[in-house]
Design an enzyme around this catalytic site. Sequence first.
Site, PDB file in Angstrom:
ATOM      1  N   LYS A 198       0.137   4.269  -0.255  1.00  0.00           N
ATOM      2  CA  LYS A 198      -0.490   5.481   0.305  1.00  0.00           C
ATOM      3  C   LYS A 198      -0.275   6.660  -0.661  1.00  0.00           C
ATOM      4  O   LYS A 198      -0.236   6.444  -1.870  1.00  0.00           O
ATOM      5  CB  LYS A 198       0.037   5.745   1.715  1.00  0.00           C
ATOM      6  CG  LYS A 198      -0.065   4.478   2.584  1.00  0.00           C
ATOM      7  CD  LYS A 198       0.175   4.687   4.040  1.00  0.00           C
ATOM      8  CE  LYS A 198       0.007   3.349   4.763  1.00  0.00           C
ATOM      9  NZ  LYS A 198       0.163   3.444   6.209  1.00  0.00           N
ATOM     10  N   HIS A 201      -9.356   1.323   5.221  1.00  0.00           N
ATOM     11  CA  HIS A 201      -8.043   1.488   5.853  1.00  0.00           C
ATOM     12  C   HIS A 201      -8.184   2.435   7.047  1.00  0.00           C
ATOM     13  O   HIS A 201      -8.965   3.392   6.988  1.00  0.00           O
ATOM     14  CB  HIS A 201      -7.030   2.043   4.844  1.00  0.00           C
ATOM     15  CG  HIS A 201      -5.630   2.004   5.367  1.00  0.00           C
ATOM     16  ND1 HIS A 201      -5.144   2.953   6.233  1.00  0.00           N
ATOM     17  CD2 HIS A 201      -4.631   1.109   5.181  1.00  0.00           C
ATOM     18  CE1 HIS A 201      -3.895   2.640   6.559  1.00  0.00           C
ATOM     19  NE2 HIS A 201      -3.556   1.534   5.927  1.00  0.00           N
ATOM     20  N   GLU A 237      -4.868  -4.675  10.767  1.00  0.00           N
ATOM     21  CA  GLU A 237      -3.852  -3.639  10.915  1.00  0.00           C
ATOM     22  C   GLU A 237      -4.081  -2.868  12.214  1.00  0.00           C
ATOM     23  O   GLU A 237      -4.881  -1.924  12.243  1.00  0.00           O
ATOM     24  CB  GLU A 237      -3.920  -2.662   9.743  1.00  0.00           C
ATOM     25  CG  GLU A 237      -3.612  -3.289   8.401  1.00  0.00           C
ATOM     26  CD  GLU A 237      -3.032  -2.269   7.427  1.00  0.00           C
ATOM     27  OE1 GLU A 237      -1.988  -2.556   6.849  1.00  0.00           O
ATOM     28  OE2 GLU A 237      -3.617  -1.182   7.269  1.00  0.00           O
ATOM     29  N   GLY A 270       3.105   2.562  10.650  1.00  0.00           N
ATOM     30  CA  GLY A 270       4.064   3.649  10.455  1.00  0.00           C
ATOM     31  C   GLY A 270       4.825   4.023  11.716  1.00  0.00           C
ATOM     32  O   GLY A 270       5.477   5.057  11.773  1.00  0.00           O
ATOM     33  N   GLU A 312      -6.510   4.796   8.094  1.00  0.00           N
ATOM     34  CA  GLU A 312      -6.302   6.227   7.792  1.00  0.00           C
ATOM     35  C   GLU A 312      -7.572   6.832   7.204  1.00  0.00           C
ATOM     36  O   GLU A 312      -7.897   7.995   7.457  1.00  0.00           O
ATOM     37  CB  GLU A 312      -5.096   6.385   6.846  1.00  0.00           C
ATOM     38  CG  GLU A 312      -3.785   6.169   7.596  1.00  0.00           C
ATOM     39  CD  GLU A 312      -2.654   5.610   6.758  1.00  0.00           C
ATOM     40  OE1 GLU A 312      -2.707   5.684   5.511  1.00  0.00           O
ATOM     41  OE2 GLU A 312      -1.695   5.094   7.368  1.00  0.00           O
ATOM     42  N   SER A 324       3.984  -1.948  10.137  1.00  0.00           N
ATOM     43  CA  SER A 324       5.446  -2.031  10.271  1.00  0.00           C
ATOM     44  C   SER A 324       6.015  -3.395   9.856  1.00  0.00           C
ATOM     45  O   SER A 324       6.922  -3.920  10.504  1.00  0.00           O
ATOM     46  CB  SER A 324       5.875  -1.672  11.692  1.00  0.00           C
ATOM     47  OG  SER A 324       5.495  -0.336  11.987  1.00  0.00           O
ATOM     48  N   ASN A 352       0.870  -1.181   0.000  1.00  0.00           N
ATOM     49  CA  ASN A 352       0.000   0.000   0.000  1.00  0.00           C
ATOM     50  C   ASN A 352       0.908   1.232   0.000  1.00  0.00           C
ATOM     51  O   ASN A 352       1.511   1.553   1.023  1.00  0.00           O
ATOM     52  CB  ASN A 352      -0.900  -0.029   1.245  1.00  0.00           C
ATOM     53  CG  ASN A 352      -1.678   1.261   1.431  1.00  0.00           C
ATOM     54  OD1 ASN A 352      -1.751   2.096   0.519  1.00  0.00           O
ATOM     55  ND2 ASN A 352      -2.258   1.434   2.605  1.00  0.00           N
TER      56      ASN A 352
HETATM   57  P1  13P Z   1       3.408   0.566   7.565  1.00  0.00           P
HETATM   58  O1  13P Z   1       3.896  -0.723   6.964  1.00  0.00           O
HETATM   59  O2  13P Z   1       4.127   1.773   7.020  1.00  0.00           O
HETATM   60  O3  13P Z   1       3.362   0.514   9.050  1.00  0.00           O
HETATM   61  O4  13P Z   1       1.884   0.760   7.068  1.00  0.00           O
HETATM   62  C1  13P Z   1       0.984  -0.279   7.225  1.00  0.00           C
HETATM   63  C2  13P Z   1      -0.246   0.051   6.464  1.00  0.00           C
HETATM   64  O5  13P Z   1      -0.991   0.941   6.840  1.00  0.00           O
HETATM   65  C3  13P Z   1      -0.524  -0.705   5.234  1.00  0.00           C
HETATM   66  O6  13P Z   1      -1.814  -0.477   4.791  1.00  0.00           O
END
Ligand code: 13P
Length: 258
Positions: free
Chosen positions: A13, A101, A173, A179, A103, A219, A11
Site C-alpha cells: 500500500k 483493490h 479480500e 486491516g 481501497e 489480516s 501489498n
Molecule cells: P491486511 O493484510 O493489512 O489486512 O490487508 C489486506 C490487503 O488489503 C491486501 O491487499
Amino acid sequence: MPERTPIIAGNWKMHRDHLEAIQLVQKLAYHLSEEDYEGQEVVVCPPFVALRSIQTLIQSDKLPLGLGAQNCHAEDEGAFTGEISAPMLARLDVAYVLCGHSERRALFGETDEVVNAKVRAVQRHGMRPILCVGETLEQREAGEATQVVVDQLRGSLEGVTIGEATQLVVAYEPVWAIGTGRNATPDDAQEMCAAIRGEIAEQYGQGTADGLRVQYGGSVKPGNIRELMGQPDVDGALVGGASLSSEDFALIVSHRRG
Ligand code: 13P
C-alpha cells in the site's frame, strides 16, 4: 486437475520510500532460504516510486522474487496528470498488477468498468492482473457475499478471452477483514474462493477454472497462514500489513517449514 503454483504477494500500500523498500526486500531475502521459494511464487508490490529500485535489486542479487504494482491507468499514454500506464510498468519488469483493490474501489471510485479497462491494459502489455474482489460487512450480513463477488468478476472480466483468463490471479479480500485483524475463517475463505472458481468455470470452462489461482487476503498473519493455505481452493495470499515486516512476511512465505 492442473497443478496450481501458489502465489503469496505483499501489498505494501502507501508505505515505505524507495530506500526503506530496498532495506525491506534485502531483509526479506536474508530470512528466506531457497526451499522457501520452491514450488510457489513470492511477489512484492511496493509503491510506484520504489519499483525501479526493487527491479534493480532483484536483478543484481538474482532474487527469486516477482515484482508487482498496486495500480495502473487503463490508457497506454495521454494527458492523465499523475497517472502511471501499463507499458511503463511492463518496462520495469513488473509481472503482476493489482486491479480493483477494495481501497481503490471505495476511496477512488473505481467501478467494475474501470477495473475491467485496467485488467485489459495489464494483459495487453503481457503482465498478469491480480483482480481483487470482496464484499463489505453489510453485504455479508445481508447474505449477499457470493452475489457481490460474482457480479464483480463478471463486470471486471468483460471481454477478457479464455487465453487471457488463464493468466489471471483473483484475490478474494473481504473488505471487513482488511486491516482489521479480523480475518475470515478458513471455512469462509474456502467457500468464497470455491465460489470464485465456480464462476470462472461458468464463464471460461472447468479447465480454466481448475488452473485459476485464487488468493485470500485480509489480516493474513504468520499465525493463520497455514490453515488458510490448507484449504483446497485457496492458492495463495495477498498480504497487507504483515508484508511490511520482513520477519512476518518471511514467516508467512515459509509457512511450510516443519
Ligand atoms: P491486511 O493484510 O493489512 O489486512 O490487508 C489486506 C490487503 O488489503 C491486501 O491487499
